[in-house]
Design a protein around this motif. Structure first.
Motif, PDB file in Angstrom:
ATOM      1  N   ARG A  92       0.859  -1.182   0.000  1.00  9.47           N
ATOM      2  CA  ARG A  92       0.000   0.000   0.000  1.00  9.47           C
ATOM      3  C   ARG A  92       0.895   1.232   0.000  1.00  9.47           C
ATOM      4  N   THR A  96      -3.114   6.001  -1.862  1.00 12.28           N
ATOM      5  CA  THR A  96      -4.316   5.209  -2.120  1.00 12.28           C
ATOM      6  C   THR A  96      -4.665   4.352  -0.905  1.00 12.28           C
ATOM      7  N   ASN A  98      -6.056   1.534  -1.306  1.00 16.32           N
ATOM      8  CA  ASN A  98      -6.076   0.179  -1.850  1.00 16.32           C
ATOM      9  C   ASN A  98      -4.767  -0.557  -1.586  1.00 16.32           C
ATOM     10  N   TYR A 100      -2.241  -3.666  -3.076  1.00 10.47           N
ATOM     11  CA  TYR A 100      -1.890  -4.305  -4.342  1.00 10.47           C
ATOM     12  C   TYR A 100      -0.938  -5.463  -4.080  1.00 10.47           C
ATOM     13  N   GLN A 137      -4.669  -5.511  -7.998  1.00  3.83           N
ATOM     14  CA  GLN A 137      -5.340  -5.049  -6.790  1.00  3.83           C
ATOM     15  C   GLN A 137      -5.676  -6.251  -5.915  1.00  3.83           C
ATOM     16  N   PRO A 140     -10.286  -6.199  -4.865  1.00  9.14           N
ATOM     17  CA  PRO A 140     -11.000  -5.331  -5.822  1.00  9.14           C
ATOM     18  C   PRO A 140     -12.456  -5.035  -5.462  1.00  9.14           C
ATOM     19  N   ARG A 142     -13.576  -4.265  -2.365  1.00  9.92           N
ATOM     20  CA  ARG A 142     -13.718  -3.386  -1.211  1.00  9.92           C
ATOM     21  C   ARG A 142     -14.136  -2.002  -1.685  1.00  9.92           C
TER      22      ARG A 142
END
Length: 143
Positions: A92, A96, A98, A100, A137, A140, A142
């Protein structure tokens, strides 16, 4: 000669408590669990982020890489002769929320790139493209 038609059961996203705060099982426990479930390969994707760096109170990137690689080393040692264990990470960046998954990363890259958290995900994606690493990701669905 290996059977070219053999199917392999592989876990692609696994965390150990040795190096990921969300992990609930040690590397040794994970090996036992995956072996009993019939897996051939486990990709250890422990978290690699500024948040986890701070969680462990690291003073520098080498200290953090030591913790991250210890989790991988513990699992590889426990799996010897039982499972294949591959290194990856759940990364992370600061720009972001997110996470990965990066498949192909290695210890040398982590030690030689202490600014990894300052990269945008697009900049790191470019690194992965250049090196031939897979970058996807992690979660994906979330929000």
């Amino acid at each position: 000669m290996k059977d070219q038609n053999k199917l392999y059961k592989t876990e692609l996203h696994c965390h150990s408590k040795d190096a990921s705060p969300c992990g609930t099982q040690s590397a040794e426990q994970l090996v036992e669990i995956y072996q009993k479930a019939g897996y051939d390969t486990v990709v250890l994707t422990n978290h690699y982020s500024h948040l986890v760096y701070c969680h462990y109170g690291c003073k520098n990137i080498d200290e953090y890489v030591d913790i991250f690689m210890r989790g991988f080393g513990n699992m590889k040692k426990a799996a010897e002769g039982k499972l294949t264990v591959l290194l990856a990470m759940e990364l992370r960046m600061k720009d972001t929320p997110n996470d990965y998954l990066c498949f192909g990363v290695d210890e040398d890259y982590l030690r030689n790139n202490p600014n990894i958290f300052d990269l945008t995900y697009q900049e790191f994606f470019s690194v992965c493209e250049q090196k031939g690493w897979l970058f996807v990701q992690a979660h994906p669905f979330r929000h």
